[in-house]
Design an enzyme around this catalytic site. Structure first.
Site, PDB file in Angstrom:
ATOM      1  N   LYS A   1       0.858  -1.187   0.000  1.00  0.00           N
ATOM      2  CA  LYS A   1       0.000   0.000   0.000  1.00  0.00           C
ATOM      3  C   LYS A   1       0.887   1.228   0.000  1.00  0.00           C
ATOM      4  O   LYS A   1       2.057   1.154   0.423  1.00  0.00           O
ATOM      5  CB  LYS A   1      -0.885   0.023   1.248  1.00  0.00           C
ATOM      6  CG  LYS A   1      -2.134   0.835   1.071  1.00  0.00           C
ATOM      7  CD  LYS A   1      -3.175   0.060   0.286  1.00  0.00           C
ATOM      8  CE  LYS A   1      -4.421   0.855   0.007  1.00  0.00           C
ATOM      9  NZ  LYS A   1      -5.536  -0.017  -0.411  1.00  0.00           N
TER      10      LYS A   1
ATOM     11  N   ASP B   1      -6.940   4.348  -4.521  1.00  0.00           N
ATOM     12  CA  ASP B   1      -7.634   4.173  -3.236  1.00  0.00           C
ATOM     13  C   ASP B   1      -8.277   5.538  -2.957  1.00  0.00           C
ATOM     14  O   ASP B   1      -8.509   6.304  -3.903  1.00  0.00           O
ATOM     15  CB  ASP B   1      -6.650   3.741  -2.129  1.00  0.00           C
ATOM     16  CG  ASP B   1      -7.357   3.219  -0.872  1.00  0.00           C
ATOM     17  OD1 ASP B   1      -7.749   2.046  -0.856  1.00  0.00           O
ATOM     18  OD2 ASP B   1      -7.536   3.990   0.093  1.00  0.00           O
TER      19      ASP B   1
HETATM   20  P1  NDP Z   1     -12.922   7.821  -2.942  1.00  0.00           P
HETATM   21  O1  NDP Z   1     -11.875   8.805  -2.712  1.00  0.00           O
HETATM   22  O2  NDP Z   1     -13.502   7.630  -4.294  1.00  0.00           O
HETATM   23  O3  NDP Z   1     -14.168   8.086  -1.954  1.00  0.00           O
HETATM   24  C1  NDP Z   1     -13.989   8.138  -0.570  1.00  0.00           C
HETATM   25  C2  NDP Z   1     -15.329   8.450   0.081  1.00  0.00           C
HETATM   26  O4  NDP Z   1     -15.195   8.274   1.495  1.00  0.00           O
HETATM   27  C3  NDP Z   1     -15.770   9.885  -0.120  1.00  0.00           C
HETATM   28  O5  NDP Z   1     -17.153   9.957  -0.080  1.00  0.00           O
HETATM   29  C4  NDP Z   1     -15.145  10.585   1.093  1.00  0.00           C
HETATM   30  O6  NDP Z   1     -15.792  11.794   1.440  1.00  0.00           O
HETATM   31  C5  NDP Z   1     -15.361   9.529   2.163  1.00  0.00           C
HETATM   32  N1  NDP Z   1     -14.325   9.664   3.189  1.00  0.00           N
HETATM   33  C6  NDP Z   1     -12.975   9.611   3.012  1.00  0.00           C
HETATM   34  N2  NDP Z   1     -12.329   9.801   4.163  1.00  0.00           N
HETATM   35  C7  NDP Z   1     -13.277   9.990   5.080  1.00  0.00           C
HETATM   36  C8  NDP Z   1     -13.242  10.239   6.467  1.00  0.00           C
HETATM   37  N3  NDP Z   1     -12.076  10.354   7.127  1.00  0.00           N
HETATM   38  N4  NDP Z   1     -14.434  10.354   7.109  1.00  0.00           N
HETATM   39  C9  NDP Z   1     -15.626  10.253   6.435  1.00  0.00           C
HETATM   40  N5  NDP Z   1     -15.704  10.027   5.111  1.00  0.00           N
HETATM   41  C10 NDP Z   1     -14.565   9.893   4.457  1.00  0.00           C
HETATM   42  O7  NDP Z   1     -12.330   6.427  -2.381  1.00  0.00           O
HETATM   43  P2  NDP Z   1     -12.810   4.943  -2.682  1.00  0.00           P
HETATM   44  O8  NDP Z   1     -14.277   4.904  -2.908  1.00  0.00           O
HETATM   45  O9  NDP Z   1     -11.902   4.366  -3.688  1.00  0.00           O
HETATM   46  O10 NDP Z   1     -12.460   4.233  -1.288  1.00  0.00           O
HETATM   47  C11 NDP Z   1     -13.409   4.096  -0.235  1.00  0.00           C
HETATM   48  C12 NDP Z   1     -12.976   2.969   0.690  1.00  0.00           C
HETATM   49  O11 NDP Z   1     -12.907   1.747  -0.049  1.00  0.00           O
HETATM   50  C13 NDP Z   1     -11.598   3.133   1.341  1.00  0.00           C
HETATM   51  O12 NDP Z   1     -11.649   2.567   2.638  1.00  0.00           O
HETATM   52  C14 NDP Z   1     -10.689   2.288   0.462  1.00  0.00           C
HETATM   53  O13 NDP Z   1      -9.548   1.842   1.144  1.00  0.00           O
HETATM   54  C15 NDP Z   1     -11.629   1.128   0.142  1.00  0.00           C
HETATM   55  N6  NDP Z   1     -11.305   0.340  -1.041  1.00  0.00           N
HETATM   56  C16 NDP Z   1     -11.160   0.917  -2.265  1.00  0.00           C
HETATM   57  C17 NDP Z   1     -10.899   0.153  -3.370  1.00  0.00           C
HETATM   58  C18 NDP Z   1     -10.832   0.723  -4.750  1.00  0.00           C
HETATM   59  O14 NDP Z   1     -10.704  -0.053  -5.682  1.00  0.00           O
HETATM   60  N7  NDP Z   1     -10.917   2.029  -4.925  1.00  0.00           N
HETATM   61  C19 NDP Z   1     -10.695  -1.299  -3.250  1.00  0.00           C
HETATM   62  C20 NDP Z   1     -10.950  -1.816  -1.932  1.00  0.00           C
HETATM   63  C21 NDP Z   1     -11.225  -1.009  -0.883  1.00  0.00           C
HETATM   64  P3  NDP Z   1     -15.053  13.200   1.080  1.00  0.00           P
HETATM   65  O15 NDP Z   1     -15.099  13.304  -0.414  1.00  0.00           O
HETATM   66  O16 NDP Z   1     -15.859  14.236   1.794  1.00  0.00           O
HETATM   67  O17 NDP Z   1     -13.664  13.095   1.621  1.00  0.00           O
HETATM   68  O1  2IT Z   2      -7.843  -1.661  -0.947  1.00  0.00           O
HETATM   69  C1  2IT Z   2      -7.741  -2.115  -2.099  1.00  0.00           C
HETATM   70  O2  2IT Z   2      -7.870  -3.323  -2.332  1.00  0.00           O
HETATM   71  C2  2IT Z   2      -7.507  -1.178  -3.200  1.00  0.00           C
HETATM   72  N1  2IT Z   2      -7.449   0.024  -2.962  1.00  0.00           N
HETATM   73  C3  2IT Z   2      -7.308  -1.685  -4.593  1.00  0.00           C
HETATM   74  C4  2IT Z   2      -5.906  -2.177  -4.797  1.00  0.00           C
HETATM   75  C5  2IT Z   2      -5.549  -2.560  -6.211  1.00  0.00           C
HETATM   76  O3  2IT Z   2      -4.347  -2.816  -6.414  1.00  0.00           O
HETATM   77  O4  2IT Z   2      -6.405  -2.634  -7.089  1.00  0.00           O
END
Ligand code: NDP
Ligand code: 2IT
Length: 445
Positions: free
Chosen positions: A126, A166
């Site tokens: 990460k 992420d």
């Molecule tokens: P984005 O940046 O697209 O969206 C993040 C969302 O979460 C936004 O709505 C943001 O609000 C909110 N958020 C972020 N930080 C906080 C906080 N401290 N408190 C409250 N709300 C918060 O990220 P993703 O959708 O890609 O990621 C969301 C989650 O999914 C994370 O935990 C990530 O690790 C996990 N994840 C992502 C993957 C991927 O492929 N992208 C894969 C697996 C897991 P705001 O815009 O106001 O900050």
């Molecule tokens: O938390 C996760 O699994 C991710 N943010 C995606 C990682 C990836 O390499 O696609």
């Protein structure tokens, strides 16, 4: 917890002071491993636990960039290459002001087990930065990405370490990161990063994969009790990449999604979230979710509060770590909660997980439920390696098959270890065993 595990955990906590989230992630995994070590003393003899908790490599670097006003800014960049027993290091990059070593390490540690569960040949890593993209112009974010890659490029590669997105890193940022990598190395090395645009080496379904996969996992988990998402009242936290695609898939399966959020507050729309409006506000205009309520009659916005105040039968936390706590769960259970599937990484606090389990609520930990994102990244790497591009239907079918297998392997492992329905135990043991066996096979390295 077994004495062996307690001893290693104590060492890990002492060797990594102040890294609260990392401690939490390690403790949670260790709490599941007692029965595996009893059956497999070879893991203890070969110090597999100690090795698993010590990243193979940790890189911390300066990221200098110039803002639109001409002022020089400095951020801190991280890449923690945790474990490469199963394949090249693989995992996302997070840009958020809260990022520090403890968060990157918790995410990297979780990623090792998650990637193992996918059945794909990928190790765990990460990275990210404490850079805050909020309020920054596109030019500023691009310059930051370029500076970040100017250091990162020497550590990554198709066979070495393959980053992705992420929080705060989506398709736009992946483009700028890849552009700089290509420029510095003079190589069109598609397999060095995933989440690319589909016209330049990306995979169809990668954007949707995490959210879709989480909902597919939830559907299969509900099916073990003869239930389905059809007609269920669903609440989703977040409104980013994972949340939006979780909402889309939940709706496609008949779920009634009534609320979602961002870091500033949440919106409730009893008529059902209108995805077109949500996408316009969040994806296109990059505005706070509050604007959704302003554009939808019947919807309302609640500032500075958590979305878990809204009743739900199915809760999908898709924002960030430790966003769903004991108080939230207590209230949700009292109002009829049936299932939780984590789209985010470690969104539920340990006390809240314990409460969910004792209340008999179906609970899918992130390392299993959100593994569809990284699994589809591995499918992107597969397409890049063969210079091929698969159709949406084929790729989605592969994703569905992978999610079904992850679900079943967690469920079967939990049963084998005498605790049917405990997806935490199943995910931790199934994820651990595969990595541990590979580490034994590769010797003391
Ligand atoms: P984005 O940046 O697209 O969206 C993040 C969302 O979460 C936004 O709505 C943001 O609000 C909110 N958020 C972020 N930080 C906080 C906080 N401290 N408190 C409250 N709300 C918060 O990220 P993703 O959708 O890609 O990621 C969301 C989650 O999914 C994370 O935990 C990530 O690790 C996990 N994840 C992502 C993957 C991927 O492929 N992208 C894969 C697996 C897991 P705001 O815009 O106001 O900050
Ligand atoms: O938390 C996760 O699994 C991710 N943010 C995606 C990682 C990836 O390499 O696609």
């Amino acid at each position: 917890m077994q004495v062996q595990l307690e001893r290693v955990l104590e060492q890990v906590l002492a060797r990594n002071p102040g890294e609260r989230e990392f401690h939490q992630a390690v403790t949670e995994v260790f709490e599941s491993l007692g029965p595996v070590l009893e059956r497999n003393p070879q893991y203890v003899d070969a110090a597999v636990l100690e090795r698993l908790c010590e990243p193979e490599r940790q890189i911390i670097f300066r990221v200098p960039w110039v803002d639109d006003a001409g002022q020089v800014r400095i951020n801190r960049g991280f890449r923690v290459e945790f474990n490469s027993a199963l394949g090249p290091f693989k995992g996302g990059l997070r840009f958020h002001p809260s990022v520090y070593l403890g968060i990157v390490k918790f995410l990297g540690f979780e990623q090792v087990f998650k990637n193992s569960l996918t059945g794909m040949p990928i190790g765990g890593a990460k990275g990210g930065s404490d850079f805050d993209p909020r309020g920054r112009s596109a030019g500023e974010v691009m310059r930051f990405c370029q500076s970040f890659m100017t250091e990162l490029y020497r550590h990554i590669g198709e066979y070495t370490d393959v980053p992705a997105g992420d929080i705060g890193v989506g398709g736009r940022e992946i483009g700028w990161l890849f552009g700089q990598y290509k420029r510095i190395t003079n190589r069109y090395e598609s397999g060095v990063i995933t989440g690319k645009g589909v016209t330049w080496g990306g995979s169809l379904v990668r954007t949707e994969a995490t959210g879709y996969g989480t909902v597919l996992f939830a559907e299969r988990m509900l099916a073990t009790r003869g239930l389905g998402l059809d007609g269920m009242r669903v609440v989703v936290s977040g409104s980013g990449n994972v949340a939006i695609h979780a909402i889309e898939k939940a709706q496609a399966l008949g779920g009634h999604v009534v609320a979602c959020s961002d870091s500033l507050g949440y919106v409730v729309d009893e008529a059902g979230i209108d995805l077109e409006v949500l996408r316009q506000v969040r994806d296109v205009e990059r505005l706070p979710v509050e604007q959704y309520a302003a554009r939808r009659s019947g919807a309302h916005y609640v500032p500075s509060a958590r979305v878990w105040q809204v009743d739900a039968q199915v809760a999908l936390p898709c924002a960030t770590q430790n966003e769903l706590d004991e108080t939230d769960v207590k209230r949700l259970v009292e109002s009829g909660l049936l299932a939780v599937a984590e789209g985010a990484n470690m969104p539920t606090t340990p006390e809240a997980v314990a409460l969910l389990q004792s209340a008999g609520v179906l609970y899918a930990p992130g390392k299993a439920a959100n593994a569809g994102g990284v699994a589809t990244s591995a499918l992107e790497m597969q397409q890049n390696a063969s210079r091929d591009a698969w159709s949406f239907e084929h790729t989605e079918e592969r994703l569905a098959g992978i999610m079904a297998r992850i679900h079943d392997s967690c469920a079967e492992t939990a049963e084998e270890y005498g605790d049917p329905g405990n997806y935490v135990l199943g995910a931790n043991i199934a994820g651990f065993t595969k990595v541990a066996d590979a580490m034994l096979a590769l010797g003391v390295v």
